[in-house]
Design a protein around this motif. Sequence first.
Motif, PDB file in Angstrom:
ATOM      1  N   MET A 126     -10.315  -1.992   5.546  1.00  0.00           N
ATOM      2  CA  MET A 126     -10.744  -1.742   6.921  1.00  0.00           C
ATOM      3  C   MET A 126     -11.336  -2.983   7.569  1.00  0.00           C
ATOM      4  N   LEU A 127     -12.129  -3.732   6.801  1.00  0.00           N
ATOM      5  CA  LEU A 127     -12.757  -4.933   7.370  1.00  0.00           C
ATOM      6  C   LEU A 127     -11.726  -6.004   7.681  1.00  0.00           C
ATOM      7  N   SER A 128     -10.807  -6.235   6.750  1.00  0.00           N
ATOM      8  CA  SER A 128      -9.775  -7.249   6.981  1.00  0.00           C
ATOM      9  C   SER A 128      -8.877  -6.857   8.149  1.00  0.00           C
ATOM     10  N   THR A 129      -8.549  -5.572   8.236  1.00  0.00           N
ATOM     11  CA  THR A 129      -7.714  -5.091   9.335  1.00  0.00           C
ATOM     12  C   THR A 129      -8.438  -5.167  10.671  1.00  0.00           C
ATOM     13  N   LYS A 176      -5.208   0.253  16.900  1.00  0.00           N
ATOM     14  CA  LYS A 176      -4.636  -0.273  15.666  1.00  0.00           C
ATOM     15  C   LYS A 176      -5.544  -0.016  14.465  1.00  0.00           C
ATOM     16  N   ILE A 177      -6.850  -0.139  14.682  1.00  0.00           N
ATOM     17  CA  ILE A 177      -7.802   0.111  13.594  1.00  0.00           C
ATOM     18  C   ILE A 177      -7.794   1.590  13.217  1.00  0.00           C
ATOM     19  N   LEU A 178      -7.716   2.470  14.208  1.00  0.00           N
ATOM     20  CA  LEU A 178      -7.624   3.910  13.927  1.00  0.00           C
ATOM     21  C   LEU A 178      -6.331   4.231  13.182  1.00  0.00           C
ATOM     22  N   TYR A 179      -5.270   3.551  13.533  1.00  0.00           N
ATOM     23  CA  TYR A 179      -3.980   3.693  12.852  1.00  0.00           C
ATOM     24  C   TYR A 179      -4.152   3.382  11.370  1.00  0.00           C
ATOM     25  N   GLU A 180      -4.831   2.292  11.083  1.00  0.00           N
ATOM     26  CA  GLU A 180      -5.095   1.908   9.695  1.00  0.00           C
ATOM     27  C   GLU A 180      -5.973   2.931   8.991  1.00  0.00           C
ATOM     28  N   LEU A 181      -6.992   3.425   9.699  1.00  0.00           N
ATOM     29  CA  LEU A 181      -7.922   4.391   9.119  1.00  0.00           C
ATOM     30  C   LEU A 181      -7.199   5.680   8.732  1.00  0.00           C
ATOM     31  N   ILE A 182      -6.358   6.171   9.635  1.00  0.00           N
ATOM     32  CA  ILE A 182      -5.611   7.404   9.378  1.00  0.00           C
ATOM     33  C   ILE A 182      -4.614   7.211   8.233  1.00  0.00           C
ATOM     34  N   SER A 183      -4.050   6.014   8.154  1.00  0.00           N
ATOM     35  CA  SER A 183      -3.033   5.737   7.141  1.00  0.00           C
ATOM     36  C   SER A 183      -3.627   5.320   5.803  1.00  0.00           C
ATOM     37  N   TYR A 184      -4.936   5.103   5.739  1.00  0.00           N
ATOM     38  CA  TYR A 184      -5.553   4.578   4.519  1.00  0.00           C
ATOM     39  C   TYR A 184      -5.260   5.402   3.261  1.00  0.00           C
ATOM     40  N   PRO A 185      -5.320   6.755   3.308  1.00  0.00           N
ATOM     41  CA  PRO A 185      -5.027   7.518   2.080  1.00  0.00           C
ATOM     42  C   PRO A 185      -3.664   7.181   1.483  1.00  0.00           C
ATOM     43  N   ILE A 186      -2.666   6.967   2.353  1.00  0.00           N
ATOM     44  CA  ILE A 186      -1.337   6.595   1.871  1.00  0.00           C
ATOM     45  C   ILE A 186      -1.364   5.175   1.314  1.00  0.00           C
ATOM     46  N   THR A 187      -2.031   4.276   2.041  1.00  0.00           N
ATOM     47  CA  THR A 187      -2.153   2.888   1.588  1.00  0.00           C
ATOM     48  C   THR A 187      -2.778   2.830   0.203  1.00  0.00           C
ATOM     49  N   ARG A 188      -3.836   3.602   0.004  1.00  0.00           N
ATOM     50  CA  ARG A 188      -4.547   3.605  -1.278  1.00  0.00           C
ATOM     51  C   ARG A 188      -3.644   4.113  -2.406  1.00  0.00           C
ATOM     52  N   LYS A 189      -2.920   5.198  -2.139  1.00  0.00           N
ATOM     53  CA  LYS A 189      -2.040   5.758  -3.161  1.00  0.00           C
ATOM     54  C   LYS A 189      -0.954   4.764  -3.552  1.00  0.00           C
ATOM     55  N   VAL A 190      -0.412   4.072  -2.565  1.00  0.00           N
ATOM     56  CA  VAL A 190       0.630   3.086  -2.830  1.00  0.00           C
ATOM     57  C   VAL A 190       0.083   1.945  -3.677  1.00  0.00           C
ATOM     58  N   ILE A 191      -1.099   1.450  -3.308  1.00  0.00           N
ATOM     59  CA  ILE A 191      -1.722   0.351  -4.053  1.00  0.00           C
ATOM     60  C   ILE A 191      -1.997   0.753  -5.498  1.00  0.00           C
ATOM     61  N   LEU A 192      -2.575   1.936  -5.696  1.00  0.00           N
ATOM     62  CA  LEU A 192      -2.892   2.404  -7.045  1.00  0.00           C
ATOM     63  C   LEU A 192      -1.631   2.597  -7.879  1.00  0.00           C
ATOM     64  N   ALA A 193      -0.554   3.068  -7.231  1.00  0.00           N
ATOM     65  CA  ALA A 193       0.708   3.280  -7.934  1.00  0.00           C
ATOM     66  C   ALA A 193       1.331   1.946  -8.364  1.00  0.00           C
ATOM     67  N   ILE A 194       1.291   0.952  -7.473  1.00  0.00           N
ATOM     68  CA  ILE A 194       1.885  -0.350  -7.791  1.00  0.00           C
ATOM     69  C   ILE A 194       1.083  -1.057  -8.884  1.00  0.00           C
ATOM     70  N   THR A 249       4.445   0.367  15.868  1.00  0.00           N
ATOM     71  CA  THR A 249       4.929  -0.214  14.612  1.00  0.00           C
ATOM     72  C   THR A 249       4.097  -1.389  14.124  1.00  0.00           C
ATOM     73  N   PHE A 250       3.508  -2.145  15.035  1.00  0.00           N
ATOM     74  CA  PHE A 250       2.821  -3.375  14.628  1.00  0.00           C
ATOM     75  C   PHE A 250       1.672  -3.126  13.654  1.00  0.00           C
ATOM     76  N   PRO A 251       0.884  -2.056  13.824  1.00  0.00           N
ATOM     77  CA  PRO A 251      -0.187  -1.826  12.841  1.00  0.00           C
ATOM     78  C   PRO A 251       0.337  -1.634  11.419  1.00  0.00           C
ATOM     79  N   ALA A 252       1.583  -1.152  11.293  1.00  0.00           N
ATOM     80  CA  ALA A 252       2.164  -0.975   9.964  1.00  0.00           C
ATOM     81  C   ALA A 252       2.326  -2.313   9.257  1.00  0.00           C
ATOM     82  N   LEU A 253       2.473  -3.391  10.027  1.00  0.00           N
ATOM     83  CA  LEU A 253       2.538  -4.723   9.433  1.00  0.00           C
ATOM     84  C   LEU A 253       1.258  -5.034   8.668  1.00  0.00           C
ATOM     85  N   PHE A 254       0.129  -4.636   9.226  1.00  0.00           N
ATOM     86  CA  PHE A 254      -1.152  -4.911   8.588  1.00  0.00           C
ATOM     87  C   PHE A 254      -1.357  -4.028   7.361  1.00  0.00           C
ATOM     88  N   ILE A 255      -0.781  -2.836   7.375  1.00  0.00           N
ATOM     89  CA  ILE A 255      -0.865  -1.978   6.197  1.00  0.00           C
ATOM     90  C   ILE A 255      -0.078  -2.598   5.043  1.00  0.00           C
TER      91      ILE A 255
END
Length: 214
Positions: free
Chosen positions: A145-148, A184-202, A46-52
Amino acid sequence: MFENTTKSKIYVILTGSFCALIIMSNILGSKTMNINFLALPCSILTFPALFIINDILSEIYGYKLTKMVIYLGFILNIFAVICYTIAIMLPSNSPNSESFTAILSTTPRIFIAGLCSYIVSNLLNSKILVKLKEKYYHLLFVRCMLSTAVGETIDSLIFITVAFYGVFPTNLIITMICCQAVFKILYELISYPITRKVILAIRKLDDGELKGQI
């Protein structure tokens, strides 16, 4: 529920999710999972989700409002541990009392390690992403990715060093730091497409009550 959604409403949802995840991470951290020769805390689920969420908050709302969320999570974390401690100290005839104590009790060293790693890594993650945004606005993937990578590495470095230095051999501590950071970095990498969609939507939403504060 999501009718007439604005950035201010999403900010509330993200804040609640962030705070819930930090409490969940602390509870999950009481159990470890064994991967071959290495034991990792279950909080890495769960902790990597905090960084997302940190990335989303920083990208959309800026450092100032993200910092408020991080501080709120910090305060609630302390409050939760205080409540757990008081509950453990109270007399009880519950058959689950010992299990409750085993799961929710924490040593001062682990508690301090968790607080230090959380506050430093999350503030650093947000600061880096916001600073990079000023020069590299269109490079969202690179910024996230760099910040994470920096934030997650610092988090693992501080927590494992403070919590386990002198308890485990140095080579094992180094291995744990590297493995946690990579996971944790791989977690962010795999989740990035969702992160990007959320950011673009907001980004497309109205500011709402946050107008002029972002």
